[in-house]
Design a protein around this motif. Structure first.
Motif, PDB file in Angstrom:
ATOM      1  N   MET A   1       0.821  -1.187   0.000  1.00 51.59           N
ATOM      2  CA  MET A   1       0.000   0.000   0.000  1.00 51.59           C
ATOM      3  C   MET A   1       0.867   1.255   0.000  1.00 51.59           C
ATOM      4  SD  MET A   1      -3.129   0.303  -0.234  1.00 51.59           S
ATOM      5  CE  MET A   1      -4.616   1.035   0.193  1.00 51.59           C
ATOM      6  N   ALA A   2       1.938   1.231   0.807  1.00 47.53           N
ATOM      7  CA  ALA A   2       2.840   2.389   0.859  1.00 47.53           C
ATOM      8  C   ALA A   2       3.556   2.564  -0.473  1.00 47.53           C
ATOM      9  CB  ALA A   2       3.853   2.220   1.985  1.00 47.53           C
ATOM     10  N   LEU A   3       3.832   1.448  -1.155  1.00 44.57           N
ATOM     11  CA  LEU A   3       4.501   1.515  -2.449  1.00 44.57           C
ATOM     12  C   LEU A   3       3.612   2.207  -3.487  1.00 44.57           C
ATOM     13  CD1 LEU A   3       6.927   0.752  -4.181  1.00 44.57           C
ATOM     14  CD2 LEU A   3       5.806  -1.427  -4.662  1.00 44.57           C
ATOM     15  N   ILE A   4       2.319   1.927  -3.461  1.00 44.08           N
ATOM     16  CA  ILE A   4       1.381   2.563  -4.385  1.00 44.08           C
ATOM     17  C   ILE A   4       1.335   4.072  -4.118  1.00 44.08           C
ATOM     18  CG2 ILE A   4      -1.057   2.744  -5.042  1.00 44.08           C
ATOM     19  CD1 ILE A   4      -1.263  -0.273  -4.495  1.00 44.08           C
ATOM     20  N   GLY A   5       1.298   4.458  -2.852  1.00 45.03           N
ATOM     21  CA  GLY A   5       1.299   5.876  -2.493  1.00 45.03           C
ATOM     22  C   GLY A   5       2.574   6.567  -2.948  1.00 45.03           C
ATOM     23  N   LEU A   6       3.703   5.869  -2.818  1.00 47.03           N
ATOM     24  CA  LEU A   6       4.981   6.428  -3.242  1.00 47.03           C
ATOM     25  C   LEU A   6       5.015   6.616  -4.756  1.00 47.03           C
ATOM     26  CD1 LEU A   6       7.867   7.257  -2.454  1.00 47.03           C
ATOM     27  CD2 LEU A   6       8.528   4.882  -2.797  1.00 47.03           C
ATOM     28  N   ILE A   7       4.516   5.648  -5.496  1.00 42.21           N
ATOM     29  CA  ILE A   7       4.486   5.741  -6.956  1.00 42.21           C
ATOM     30  C   ILE A   7       3.537   6.863  -7.393  1.00 42.21           C
ATOM     31  CG2 ILE A   7       3.767   4.546  -9.065  1.00 42.21           C
ATOM     32  CD1 ILE A   7       4.765   1.932  -7.733  1.00 42.21           C
ATOM     33  N   PHE A   8       2.367   6.919  -6.789  1.00 42.61           N
ATOM     34  CA  PHE A   8       1.394   7.948  -7.115  1.00 42.61           C
ATOM     35  C   PHE A   8       1.953   9.347  -6.814  1.00 42.61           C
ATOM     36  CE2 PHE A   8      -2.467  10.464  -6.118  1.00 42.61           C
ATOM     37  CZ  PHE A   8      -3.078  10.373  -7.354  1.00 42.61           C
ATOM     38  N   GLY A   9       2.584   9.509  -5.657  1.00 43.78           N
ATOM     39  CA  GLY A   9       3.192  10.786  -5.283  1.00 43.78           C
ATOM     40  C   GLY A   9       4.301  11.178  -6.242  1.00 43.78           C
ATOM     41  N   SER A  10       5.090  10.208  -6.678  1.00 41.15           N
ATOM     42  CA  SER A  10       6.177  10.477  -7.617  1.00 41.15           C
ATOM     43  C   SER A  10       5.634  10.937  -8.972  1.00 41.15           C
ATOM     44  CB  SER A  10       7.033   9.226  -7.814  1.00 41.15           C
ATOM     45  OG  SER A  10       7.640   8.849  -6.609  1.00 41.15           O
ATOM     46  N   ILE A  11       4.548  10.333  -9.414  1.00 41.12           N
ATOM     47  CA  ILE A  11       3.937  10.720 -10.688  1.00 41.12           C
ATOM     48  C   ILE A  11       3.423  12.161 -10.611  1.00 41.12           C
ATOM     49  CG2 ILE A  11       1.978  10.291 -12.238  1.00 41.12           C
ATOM     50  CD1 ILE A  11       2.403   7.272 -11.642  1.00 41.12           C
ATOM     51  N   ILE A  12       2.775  12.503  -9.525  1.00 39.60           N
ATOM     52  CA  ILE A  12       2.267  13.865  -9.349  1.00 39.60           C
ATOM     53  C   ILE A  12       3.421  14.862  -9.307  1.00 39.60           C
ATOM     54  CG2 ILE A  12       1.109  15.432  -7.722  1.00 39.60           C
ATOM     55  CD1 ILE A  12      -0.815  13.130  -7.111  1.00 39.60           C
ATOM     56  N   ALA A  13       4.479  14.535  -8.576  1.00 41.99           N
ATOM     57  CA  ALA A  13       5.642  15.426  -8.502  1.00 41.99           C
ATOM     58  C   ALA A  13       6.273  15.611  -9.874  1.00 41.99           C
ATOM     59  CB  ALA A  13       6.663  14.874  -7.514  1.00 41.99           C
ATOM     60  N   LEU A  14       6.350  14.549 -10.651  1.00 42.78           N
ATOM     61  CA  LEU A  14       6.920  14.627 -11.991  1.00 42.78           C
ATOM     62  C   LEU A  14       6.064  15.515 -12.899  1.00 42.78           C
ATOM     63  CD1 LEU A  14       9.104  13.639 -13.955  1.00 42.78           C
ATOM     64  CD2 LEU A  14       7.615  11.710 -14.488  1.00 42.78           C
ATOM     65  N   LEU A  15       4.754  15.364 -12.827  1.00 44.96           N
ATOM     66  CA  LEU A  15       3.854  16.191 -13.638  1.00 44.96           C
ATOM     67  C   LEU A  15       3.967  17.673 -13.261  1.00 44.96           C
ATOM     68  CD1 LEU A  15       0.657  13.949 -13.789  1.00 44.96           C
ATOM     69  CD2 LEU A  15       2.269  14.437 -15.634  1.00 44.96           C
ATOM     70  N   LEU A  16       4.046  17.968 -11.972  1.00 46.29           N
ATOM     71  CA  LEU A  16       4.209  19.351 -11.540  1.00 46.29           C
ATOM     72  C   LEU A  16       5.538  19.922 -12.019  1.00 46.29           C
ATOM     73  CD1 LEU A  16       2.777  19.238  -7.897  1.00 46.29           C
ATOM     74  CD2 LEU A  16       1.786  20.372  -9.883  1.00 46.29           C
ATOM     75  N   ALA A  17       6.585  19.125 -11.965  1.00 44.15           N
ATOM     76  CA  ALA A  17       7.897  19.577 -12.437  1.00 44.15           C
ATOM     77  C   ALA A  17       7.863  19.888 -13.928  1.00 44.15           C
ATOM     78  CB  ALA A  17       8.959  18.519 -12.130  1.00 44.15           C
ATOM     79  N   VAL A  18       7.153  19.079 -14.704  1.00 45.21           N
ATOM     80  CA  VAL A  18       7.043  19.321 -16.147  1.00 45.21           C
ATOM     81  C   VAL A  18       6.307  20.638 -16.407  1.00 45.21           C
ATOM     82  CG1 VAL A  18       5.944  18.489 -18.275  1.00 45.21           C
ATOM     83  CG2 VAL A  18       7.226  16.903 -16.829  1.00 45.21           C
ATOM     84  N   VAL A  19       5.211  20.877 -15.698  1.00 47.18           N
ATOM     85  CA  VAL A  19       4.432  22.105 -15.876  1.00 47.18           C
ATOM     86  C   VAL A  19       5.284  23.328 -15.532  1.00 47.18           C
ATOM     87  CG1 VAL A  19       2.481  23.435 -14.954  1.00 47.18           C
ATOM     88  CG2 VAL A  19       2.191  21.027 -15.534  1.00 47.18           C
ATOM     89  N   VAL A  20       5.968  23.291 -14.406  1.00 49.60           N
ATOM     90  CA  VAL A  20       6.794  24.422 -13.984  1.00 49.60           C
ATOM     91  C   VAL A  20       7.948  24.638 -14.963  1.00 49.60           C
ATOM     92  CG1 VAL A  20       8.374  25.244 -12.183  1.00 49.60           C
ATOM     93  CG2 VAL A  20       6.169  24.253 -11.556  1.00 49.60           C
ATOM     94  N   THR A  21       8.551  23.564 -15.418  1.00 48.32           N
ATOM     95  CA  THR A  21       9.653  23.680 -16.376  1.00 48.32           C
ATOM     96  C   THR A  21       9.171  24.308 -17.678  1.00 48.32           C
ATOM     97  OG1 THR A  21      10.740  21.753 -15.398  1.00 48.32           O
ATOM     98  CG2 THR A  21      11.436  22.389 -17.610  1.00 48.32           C
ATOM     99  N   ARG A  22       7.994  23.935 -18.151  1.00 49.28           N
ATOM    100  CA  ARG A  22       7.446  24.531 -19.379  1.00 49.28           C
ATOM    101  C   ARG A  22       7.226  26.031 -19.210  1.00 49.28           C
ATOM    102  NH1 ARG A  22       2.508  21.755 -21.706  1.00 49.28           N
ATOM    103  NH2 ARG A  22       3.053  23.038 -23.484  1.00 49.28           N
ATOM    104  N   GLU A  23       6.698  26.440 -18.034  1.00 50.23           N
ATOM    105  CA  GLU A  23       6.490  27.866 -17.780  1.00 50.23           C
ATOM    106  C   GLU A  23       7.819  28.614 -17.759  1.00 50.23           C
ATOM    107  OE1 GLU A  23       4.161  28.589 -14.284  1.00 50.23           O
ATOM    108  OE2 GLU A  23       2.358  27.700 -15.145  1.00 50.23           O
ATOM    109  N   ILE A  24       8.829  28.040 -17.141  1.00 47.10           N
ATOM    110  CA  ILE A  24      10.148  28.676 -17.084  1.00 47.10           C
ATOM    111  C   ILE A  24      10.729  28.810 -18.484  1.00 47.10           C
ATOM    112  CG2 ILE A  24      12.547  28.335 -16.333  1.00 47.10           C
ATOM    113  CD1 ILE A  24      11.366  27.092 -13.751  1.00 47.10           C
ATOM    114  N   LEU A  25      10.626  27.755 -19.277  1.00 49.12           N
ATOM    115  CA  LEU A  25      11.165  27.802 -20.641  1.00 49.12           C
ATOM    116  C   LEU A  25      10.428  28.827 -21.502  1.00 49.12           C
ATOM    117  CD1 LEU A  25      11.820  24.009 -21.319  1.00 49.12           C
ATOM    118  CD2 LEU A  25      13.509  25.812 -20.879  1.00 49.12           C
TER     119      LEU A  25
END
Length: 136
Positions: A1-25
């Motif tokens: 269960m903790a592994l699923i939460g970790l994977i889900f959290g990582s996906i959200i963090a990655l998506l946010l990083a992509v959005v912020v990086t696009r705005e910066i670029l």
């Protein structure tokens, strides 16, 4: 269960990083810069990235007042929330996002105040059962 939460959290963090990086670029790829011009009869706010903030021009006679509203949170590690508005005589409000405007709105509003426009500064405190506001 903790592994699923970790994977889900990582996906959200990655998506946010992509959005912020696009705005910066987007900002870095623009060869223009933000600028504001305040004359005796007009305010011009230019943004090189129209997707973030639209450029505008307003005759000073149309502006009723400018406003900075700061909300502070007691017993909290949150930074104050600061909102800036240009209040027009027609009743319309233009919200200026301090993060996306490229120039500190308070500095522009100070200049407008020097030219005779009213600059309302309100401070509000929230938290621990306390909620009150001051105005200057």
């Amino acid at each position: 269960m903790a592994l699923i939460g970790l994977i889900f959290g990582s996906i959200i963090a990655l998506l946010l990083a992509v959005v912020v990086t696009r705005e910066i670029l987007t900002v870095l790829s623009s060869d223009e810069s933000w600028w504001v011009s305040v004359s005796d009869n007009q305010l011009i706010w230019h943004s090189p990235v129209e997707k973030q903030m639209s450029s505008f021009s307003i005759d000073l006679i149309e502006i009723q007042s400018v406003q900075r509203h700061k909300t502070r949170f007691r017993n909290s590690k949150r930074n104050p929330k600061i909102e800036h508005f240009i209040n027009l005589g027609s009743g319309k409000k233009i919200k200026i996002d301090g993060q996306k405007s490229g120039i500190n709105p308070s500095k522009v509003f100070d200049e407008l105040e020097k030219r005779g426009l009213r600059f309302d500064k309100t401070d509000e405190w929230k938290g621990s059962g306390v909620k009150f506001a001051t105005s200057s």
